[in-house]
Design an enzyme around this catalytic site. Structure first.
Site, PDB file in Angstrom:
ATOM      1  N   TYR A  98       0.825  -1.203   0.000  1.00  0.00           N
ATOM      2  CA  TYR A  98       0.000   0.000   0.000  1.00  0.00           C
ATOM      3  C   TYR A  98       0.865   1.260   0.000  1.00  0.00           C
ATOM      4  O   TYR A  98       0.448   2.300  -0.520  1.00  0.00           O
ATOM      5  CB  TYR A  98      -0.960  -0.004   1.192  1.00  0.00           C
ATOM      6  CG  TYR A  98      -2.112  -0.971   1.003  1.00  0.00           C
ATOM      7  CD1 TYR A  98      -3.146  -0.686   0.117  1.00  0.00           C
ATOM      8  CD2 TYR A  98      -2.153  -2.180   1.696  1.00  0.00           C
ATOM      9  CE1 TYR A  98      -4.191  -1.576  -0.080  1.00  0.00           C
ATOM     10  CE2 TYR A  98      -3.197  -3.077   1.509  1.00  0.00           C
ATOM     11  CZ  TYR A  98      -4.210  -2.768   0.625  1.00  0.00           C
ATOM     12  OH  TYR A  98      -5.237  -3.653   0.435  1.00  0.00           O
ATOM     13  N   GLU A 140      -7.719  -7.852   5.312  1.00  0.00           N
ATOM     14  CA  GLU A 140      -6.818  -8.863   4.747  1.00  0.00           C
ATOM     15  C   GLU A 140      -6.045  -9.593   5.842  1.00  0.00           C
ATOM     16  O   GLU A 140      -5.840 -10.813   5.762  1.00  0.00           O
ATOM     17  CB  GLU A 140      -5.872  -8.203   3.742  1.00  0.00           C
ATOM     18  CG  GLU A 140      -6.601  -7.754   2.467  1.00  0.00           C
ATOM     19  CD  GLU A 140      -5.962  -6.565   1.783  1.00  0.00           C
ATOM     20  OE1 GLU A 140      -4.766  -6.287   2.056  1.00  0.00           O
ATOM     21  OE2 GLU A 140      -6.644  -5.889   0.999  1.00  0.00           O
ATOM     22  N   TYR A 207     -10.565 -18.558  -9.834  1.00  0.00           N
ATOM     23  CA  TYR A 207     -11.596 -19.462 -10.349  1.00  0.00           C
ATOM     24  C   TYR A 207     -12.450 -19.952  -9.186  1.00  0.00           C
ATOM     25  O   TYR A 207     -11.924 -20.374  -8.145  1.00  0.00           O
ATOM     26  CB  TYR A 207     -10.962 -20.664 -11.060  1.00  0.00           C
ATOM     27  CG  TYR A 207     -10.130 -20.276 -12.257  1.00  0.00           C
ATOM     28  CD1 TYR A 207     -10.723 -19.927 -13.469  1.00  0.00           C
ATOM     29  CD2 TYR A 207      -8.734 -20.246 -12.168  1.00  0.00           C
ATOM     30  CE1 TYR A 207      -9.954 -19.546 -14.572  1.00  0.00           C
ATOM     31  CE2 TYR A 207      -7.960 -19.869 -13.261  1.00  0.00           C
ATOM     32  CZ  TYR A 207      -8.577 -19.530 -14.457  1.00  0.00           C
ATOM     33  OH  TYR A 207      -7.807 -19.159 -15.540  1.00  0.00           O
ATOM     34  N   PHE A 381     -16.517 -11.920 -12.065  1.00  0.00           N
ATOM     35  CA  PHE A 381     -15.266 -12.535 -12.495  1.00  0.00           C
ATOM     36  C   PHE A 381     -14.434 -11.447 -13.166  1.00  0.00           C
ATOM     37  O   PHE A 381     -14.832 -10.894 -14.194  1.00  0.00           O
ATOM     38  CB  PHE A 381     -15.520 -13.683 -13.470  1.00  0.00           C
ATOM     39  CG  PHE A 381     -16.179 -14.885 -12.854  1.00  0.00           C
ATOM     40  CD1 PHE A 381     -16.088 -15.131 -11.498  1.00  0.00           C
ATOM     41  CD2 PHE A 381     -16.884 -15.784 -13.622  1.00  0.00           C
ATOM     42  CE1 PHE A 381     -16.681 -16.241 -10.917  1.00  0.00           C
ATOM     43  CE2 PHE A 381     -17.484 -16.905 -13.061  1.00  0.00           C
ATOM     44  CZ  PHE A 381     -17.382 -17.130 -11.705  1.00  0.00           C
TER      45      PHE A 381
END
Length: 390
Positions: A98, A140, A207, A381
């Site tokens: 960051y 996170e 995926y 996606f």
């Protein structure tokens, strides 16, 4: 919360920043990749960069976050932040990155806006940036802790490859190290898959996991679209090793879905998380009504159709509506997905996955049928352009 002086400055400058944000993000990425070319080769999606969709998504998320701070000063846009944080965690993004982003982003802002970026303006937007960056880093950090503190990818062996359609292949994989610390996944989540391409680049794509949670072998299904997906189709077979992340993603069945009517709507390869959700619902004994909606080019193009139908049939109260643009069979519908005569139960919680125009259309129809916007959840996606177009 944004401080009052900064809020006033951001409010006054948001129109100018918003008008220039596309150019700012373009220059940001140019500067970032000039200084760190390894990021483009080994982390960022080169296809999205070439198409400009990642720039659009970044611009949209910054503008959406700043607008939310002004309109709702006592609330965080958790839905926006969660979606971004899950993608970052699947890529192994670290807090130190960051600082790198901030350096090149603010240099780009100064280049584009010039003298308009006074010390006061710079300080206000710096506050916006760090509110967003620190919130993402905190989410996170929690995600990494939940996954056993293992950011990054680990080796998995392909144990089976299944051709679903002419353009979709399912890969079934197991961890090379035996997997004693492999975390289970929640239906609807995805993994990052890393591959080494012929030109030496190491690219990563996400995926959705398309199998039932809890099975010893994990599976994901890949449509032949994009350089990594084409590489997987052409070069990866049984016995090969792939690198996979822990599972991430916030389009999941949670406590709010228990005992409620559900609607699972997908189009094309967006079927993958929905099949996993149906598998989980059947395993958990879900008894409330479930409406299954799917749109595809034809029955032959409908990946995982057998699983889609089989898991839906295991539920006690399910209505299935398949739409095909061509070659529709008896019991299915012809044309694009249209919910006009699809019954939607009161109190329905909806999950959507597929191309953005499809999800926008379905969301609009669901709201018209009385589904609360807060009960409509989606997965994109690739870069999330919903915010960019908002």
């Amino acid at each position: 919360m944004l401080s009052e002086p900064s809020a006033a400055t951001v409010r006054a400058t948001l129109p100018a920043v918003g008008a220039a944000i596309g150019e700012i993000t373009e220059r940001f990425y140019a500067r970032l990749f000039a200084a760190h070319p390894e990021l483009l080769r080994n982390l960022f999606n080169r296809g999205n960069q070439a198409a400009g969709t990642q720039r659009q998504a970044l611009a949209g998320s910054i503008a959406a976050f700043a607008t939310h701070l002004l309109d709702h000063p006592d609330q965080r846009p958790d839905a926006l932040l969660s979606r971004i944080a899950h993608k970052h965690a699947s890529l192994g993004v670290t807090p130190e990155q960051y600082d790198v982003v901030r350096e090149h982003l603010f240099a780009a802002i100064a280049e584009v806006l010039g003298e308009a970026v006074t010390p006061q303006v710079a300080a206000a937007w710096d506050e916006v940036y760090w509110l967003m960056a620190n919130a993402l880093a905190a989410i996170e950090k929690r995600l990494y802790e939940e996954s056993g503190g293992r950011p990054g990818l680990r080796p998995w062996e392909v144990v089976e490859r299944v051709a679903e359609t002419a353009d979709v292949v399912t890969f079934r994989v197991r961890p090379v190290d035996g997997g004693p610390s492999v975390r289970g996944f929640r239906a609807g989540q995805y993994v990052s898959v890393g591959v080494a391409l012929p030109d030496g680049a190491r690219q990563i794509r996400q995926y959705s996991l398309s199998g039932a949670p809890g099975e010893p072998v994990r599976q994901f299904s890949v449509k032949r679209d994009g350089e990594v997906s084409r590489h997987l189709h052409a070069r990866v077979h049984e016995g090969d090793i792939l690198e996979l992340s822990e599972p991430y993603g916030d389009l999941v069945l949670d406590g709010a879905a228990v005992g409620r009517p559900l609607l699972l709507a997908s189009a094309g390869i967006g079927v993958t998380p929905m099949v996993a959700m149906l598998a989980a619902l059947s395993a958990d004994g879900h008894r409330a009504p479930v409406t299954v909606v799917h749109g595809d080019r034809s029955p032959a193009d409908h990946a995982l159709r057998t699983d889609h139908e089989t898991y839906a049939a295991k539920l006690p109260d399910t209505a299935v509506h398949f739409f095909y643009e061509r070659d529709a069979e008896p019991g299915t519908r012809s044309g694009f997905v249209d919910l006009a005569d699809v019954p939607v139960h009161a109190g329905t919680r909806a999950y959507l996955c597929g191309p953005l125009p499809f999800m926008r259309a379905v969301r609009t129809q669901l709201i018209a049928k009385g589904v609360a916007p807060a009960d409509i959840h989606y997965e994109v996606f690739g870069p999330d352009l919903w915010q960019a177009a908002a």
